[in-house]
Design a protein around this motif. Structure first.
Motif, short mmCIF file in Angstrom:
data_model
loop_
_atom_site.label_atom_id
_atom_site.label_comp_id
_atom_site.label_asym_id
_atom_site.label_seq_id
_atom_site.Cartn_x
_atom_site.Cartn_y
_atom_site.Cartn_z
N GLU A 143 -13.89 -9.10 7.14
CA GLU A 143 -12.98 -8.56 8.15
C GLU A 143 -11.52 -8.68 7.75
N LYS A 144 -11.26 -9.19 6.54
CA LYS A 144 -9.89 -9.35 6.06
C LYS A 144 -9.69 -8.61 4.75
N MET A 145 -8.43 -8.27 4.46
CA MET A 145 -8.09 -7.58 3.23
C MET A 145 -7.42 -8.57 2.28
N THR A 146 -8.00 -8.74 1.10
CA THR A 146 -7.47 -9.70 0.15
C THR A 146 -6.45 -9.05 -0.79
N ILE A 147 -5.68 -9.89 -1.45
CA ILE A 147 -4.70 -9.42 -2.43
C ILE A 147 -5.39 -8.64 -3.54
N GLU A 148 -6.52 -9.16 -4.05
CA GLU A 148 -7.22 -8.51 -5.15
C GLU A 148 -7.71 -7.12 -4.76
N GLU A 149 -8.16 -6.96 -3.53
CA GLU A 149 -8.61 -5.64 -3.08
C GLU A 149 -7.47 -4.63 -3.05
N MET A 150 -6.26 -5.11 -2.79
CA MET A 150 -5.12 -4.19 -2.68
C MET A 150 -4.49 -3.86 -4.03
N ARG A 151 -4.83 -4.62 -5.08
CA ARG A 151 -4.14 -4.44 -6.36
C ARG A 151 -4.29 -3.04 -6.94
N PHE B 208 6.57 -9.80 0.94
CA PHE B 208 5.15 -10.13 0.80
C PHE B 208 4.59 -9.57 -0.50
N LEU B 209 4.93 -8.34 -0.84
CA LEU B 209 4.43 -7.72 -2.07
C LEU B 209 4.92 -8.47 -3.30
N ARG B 210 6.20 -8.86 -3.30
CA ARG B 210 6.75 -9.59 -4.44
C ARG B 210 6.09 -10.96 -4.60
N GLU B 211 5.95 -11.68 -3.49
CA GLU B 211 5.39 -13.02 -3.54
C GLU B 211 3.94 -13.04 -4.03
N ASN B 212 3.24 -11.92 -3.82
CA ASN B 212 1.83 -11.86 -4.24
C ASN B 212 1.63 -10.99 -5.48
N ASN B 213 2.74 -10.72 -6.18
CA ASN B 213 2.69 -9.98 -7.45
C ASN B 213 1.97 -8.64 -7.31
N LEU B 214 2.20 -7.98 -6.18
CA LEU B 214 1.65 -6.64 -5.98
C LEU B 214 2.69 -5.63 -6.45
N ASN B 215 2.51 -5.12 -7.64
CA ASN B 215 3.46 -4.17 -8.23
C ASN B 215 3.13 -2.78 -7.71
N VAL B 216 3.72 -2.42 -6.60
CA VAL B 216 3.38 -1.18 -5.90
C VAL B 216 3.97 0.03 -6.61
N GLN B 217 3.12 0.98 -6.91
CA GLN B 217 3.55 2.27 -7.42
C GLN B 217 3.29 3.29 -6.32
N SER B 218 4.32 4.00 -5.89
CA SER B 218 4.14 4.92 -4.77
C SER B 218 4.94 6.19 -4.98
N ALA B 219 4.35 7.30 -4.59
CA ALA B 219 5.06 8.58 -4.60
C ALA B 219 5.60 8.91 -3.22
N TYR B 220 5.36 8.01 -2.26
CA TYR B 220 5.74 8.27 -0.87
C TYR B 220 6.74 7.22 -0.42
N HIS B 221 7.99 7.63 -0.28
CA HIS B 221 9.06 6.70 0.10
C HIS B 221 9.67 7.21 1.41
N VAL B 222 9.26 6.61 2.49
CA VAL B 222 9.68 7.08 3.82
C VAL B 222 10.46 5.97 4.53
N VAL B 223 11.03 6.33 5.67
CA VAL B 223 11.89 5.39 6.39
C VAL B 223 11.22 4.84 7.63
N ASP B 224 10.61 5.71 8.45
CA ASP B 224 10.13 5.22 9.74
C ASP B 224 8.64 4.88 9.69
N ASP B 225 8.24 4.02 10.62
CA ASP B 225 6.88 3.49 10.66
C ASP B 225 5.83 4.58 10.90
#
Length: 297
Positions: A179-187, A205-222
């Motif tokens: 029922e939870k999402m782990t760091i390894e699953e998100m890598r 949170f991403l930096r602290e868990n060494n999640l080097n996010v690559q994204s083509a979607y850079h938006v502002v609002d939630d």
């Protein structure tokens, strides 16, 4: 220079237009223009750059703005102190807030505060973390909601923990049956990412868990972020407060290890608040401060 001239300057800055400022102040456009010109002549430099596309503050105007705001805020504080001495609770409090606080808390605050203090009016300014911090530092708002990690050198009173969640499309195939999402699953996942001024806590949170996010979607609002996720273009991290009453069909998982942002209320100088500002500040703390927030490190 007079207080009226300062009020004209501040209103022109807020409205971005001489004409709109004249409507707000119930003055003629020529009177507003004359007041600004007289200020510029007395100061010896231009406050606004004028062009076909509109007006903008000059570098000198930018530097002068916090001081003029401070003068006008002092005048408002004086009025409120006099009202308090006369047994009245009156004044105007300008409040800065980010999106999820605006949609989830502010209407409740406006209603509950008005019931207790009908003589104090609230003005609400919504923006990003960076906007709210700028507004507080420059005297544009009296107080503002921020997360602790986005407050920087501003003093902030923590109110509550807002857990971070992993948001995925309905078509997402989870690697582990939990029922939870782990760091390894998100890598290996594609992320929909917001700018750091909008989601400083998530970037932390991403930096602290060494999640080097690559994204083509850079938006502002939630909502835009969640809409892109709902269509299957990636996953995202969102605070729980954002996910209340979301109109998009997505799945949500708590993070493992758990993470949260700390929402707080900030003023430039907690030891020197106008009476109406102090009244609202206390009202917010009584309403939203959680007992277990004291263990925030």
């Amino acid at each position: 220079m007079t207080l009226l001239a300062y009020q004209v300057f501040q209103t022109v800055v807020e409205q971005g237009s001489f004409r709109k400022a004249s409507e707000i102040l119930n003055l003629t456009p020529s009177a507003v223009s004359h007041a600004i010109s007289a200020m510029e002549q007395e100061l010896g430099f231009s406050l606004f750059a004028r062009s076909k596309s509109g007006i903008s503050l000059t570098n000198y105007g930018e530097k002068l703005l916090p001081y003029i705001n401070a003068v006008l805020n002092s005048e408002e504080s004086l009025k409120q102190a006099v009202s308090q001495l006369n047994g009245l609770q009156q004044g105007i409090v300008k409040v800065g807030c980010f999106s999820s606080v605006c949609t989830n808390w502010m209407t409740d605050i406006i209603h509950s505060f008005a019931e207790e203090y009908p003589g104090i009016k609230l003005e609400i300014y919504q923006g990003t973390y960076a906007d709210v911090a700028y507004w507080i530092k420059n005297g544009i708002v009296d107080m503002g909601f921020l997360s602790v990690s986005s407050a920087g050198d501003l003093p902030i009173e923590p109110l509550c923990k807002d857990p971070l969640l992993c948001v995925v499309p309905k078509t997402f195939s989870k690697a582990k049956a939990s029922e939870k999402m782990t760091i390894e699953e998100m890598r290996e996942c594609i992320f929909v990412s917001q700018m750091e001024s909008t989601d400083a806590d998530i970037q932390k949170f991403l930096r602290e868990n060494n999640l080097n996010v690559q994204s083509a979607y850079h938006v502002v609002d939630d909502l835009s972020t969640i809409a892109i996720v709902a269509e299957g273009f990636g996953i995202c991290i969102m605070p729980e407060l954002v996910m209340r009453d979301i109109p998009y069909s997505v799945d949500v998982y708590p993070l493992e290890p758990p993470a949260c942002r700390i929402i707080g209320i900030s003023v430039l100088n907690p030891d020197f608040m106008a009476p109406a500002v102090k009244t609202l500040y206390r009202h917010v703390i009584e309403k939203y401060k959680k007992e277990n927030i004291s263990d925030v490190g």
